[in-house]
Scaffold this motif. Structure first.
Motif, PDB file in Angstrom:
ATOM      1  N   HIS A 296       0.273   3.816   6.878  1.00 20.62           N
ATOM      2  CA  HIS A 296       1.000   2.871   6.030  1.00 20.62           C
ATOM      3  C   HIS A 296       0.151   1.631   5.726  1.00 20.62           C
ATOM      4  O   HIS A 296       0.044   1.200   4.581  1.00 20.62           O
TER       5      HIS A 296
ATOM      6  N   ARG B 168      -2.481   2.328   3.168  1.00 24.91           N
ATOM      7  CA  ARG B 168      -1.896   2.444   1.820  1.00 24.91           C
ATOM      8  C   ARG B 168      -1.657   1.058   1.228  1.00 24.91           C
ATOM      9  O   ARG B 168      -2.014   0.792   0.080  1.00 24.91           O
TER      10      ARG B 168
ATOM     11  N   THR C 294       7.610   1.924  -2.893  1.00 29.74           N
ATOM     12  CA  THR C 294       7.532   3.028  -1.931  1.00 29.74           C
ATOM     13  C   THR C 294       6.279   2.924  -1.073  1.00 29.74           C
ATOM     14  O   THR C 294       6.333   3.113   0.148  1.00 29.74           O
TER      15      THR C 294
ATOM     16  N   GLY D  17       8.104   1.906   1.986  1.00 29.57           N
ATOM     17  CA  GLY D  17       8.579   3.218   2.398  1.00 29.57           C
ATOM     18  C   GLY D  17       9.512   3.844   1.376  1.00 29.57           C
ATOM     19  O   GLY D  17       9.945   3.194   0.431  1.00 29.57           O
ATOM     20  N   PRO D  18       9.832   5.124   1.578  1.00 28.60           N
ATOM     21  CA  PRO D  18      10.627   5.861   0.590  1.00 28.60           C
ATOM     22  C   PRO D  18      12.090   5.414   0.506  1.00 28.60           C
ATOM     23  O   PRO D  18      12.734   5.603  -0.515  1.00 28.60           O
ATOM     24  N   GLU D  19      12.617   4.833   1.570  1.00 28.22           N
ATOM     25  CA  GLU D  19      13.994   4.335   1.549  1.00 28.22           C
ATOM     26  C   GLU D  19      13.997   2.893   2.035  1.00 28.22           C
ATOM     27  O   GLU D  19      14.521   2.585   3.120  1.00 28.22           O
ATOM     28  N   PRO D  20      13.449   1.990   1.239  1.00 23.38           N
ATOM     29  CA  PRO D  20      13.277   0.611   1.691  1.00 23.38           C
ATOM     30  C   PRO D  20      14.599  -0.153   1.766  1.00 23.38           C
ATOM     31  O   PRO D  20      15.521   0.087   0.989  1.00 23.38           O
TER      32      PRO D  20
END
Length: 191
Positions: free
Chosen positions: A81, A84, A132, A136-139
């Motif tokens: 993470h 990224r 994202t 993250g994908p579900e922030p």
């Protein structure tokens, strides 16, 4: 081969002139005739390269949008993470500094949004991809707000006329520092 070079050179000059005029007058305030006059060519010569101002706007924006597309894809490839986020932040700041005038147009002129909408990600797709990668994908709300504030703030500051006199490297370092703080990234050690 020699016939291609003048055409390419005229196209390059046309796009540089259009960008400068867009920055001075806005996309809507710049006419094809203004571009032709500034270049010292006829309006027909402009039409040879582009049929509409929208085509010129898209061509002016295309290099920056292509780089942003590539940056999002490359940042997403990192496994960690933090890697990224760092890749995205560093690349985004570099892009903003390199394309200051274009970024200022994106921040202030709705006439250029159509070019971004036609990119691989589109306007909403870019926002979602940035969020994202960072949160993250579900922030949660905090993660979304931090991502939006960081990247919108970096773009607006980088394209701001108030910072036009700041040299590229200083601006880059300042934007990275602010971005790292906003995104909760640790300070980088200077070796």
């Amino acid at each position: 081969m020699t016939t291609v070079e003048p055409v390419a050179d005229t196209r390059t000059r046309l796009l540089a002139t259009a960008l400068r005029l867009f920055a001075e007058h806005g996309v809507e305030g710049t006419s094809l005739q203004m571009i032709a006059d500034e270049l010292g060519v006829t309006k027909a010569a402009v039409y040879y390269h582009f049929k509409t101002k929208a085509e010129i706007t898209e061509a002016v924006a295309e290099p920056g949008i292509r780089e942003l597309d590539e940056l999002v894809v490359e940042a997403a490839k990192h496994r960690r993470h933090g890697a990224r986020v760092d890749h995205l932040l560093d690349g985004f700041v570099d892009l903003v500094v390199r394309h200051r005038v274009l970024v200022a147009l994106f921040s202030s002129d709705p006439g250029i949004d159509a070019a971004l909408a036609k990119s691989r990600h589109g306007v909403e797709g870019f926002k979602q991809a940035l969020i994202t990668i960072v949160a993250g994908p579900e922030p949660d709300v905090t993660g979304r707000v931090a991502a939006i504030v960081a990247f919108t703030g970096i773009a607006m500051a980088g394209g701001s006329p108030d910072l036009a006199e700041v040299d590229d490297e200083t601006l880059r370092q300042e934007l990275i520092g602010v971005g790292r703080r906003l995104l909760g990234r640790p300070r980088r050690r200077v070796c």
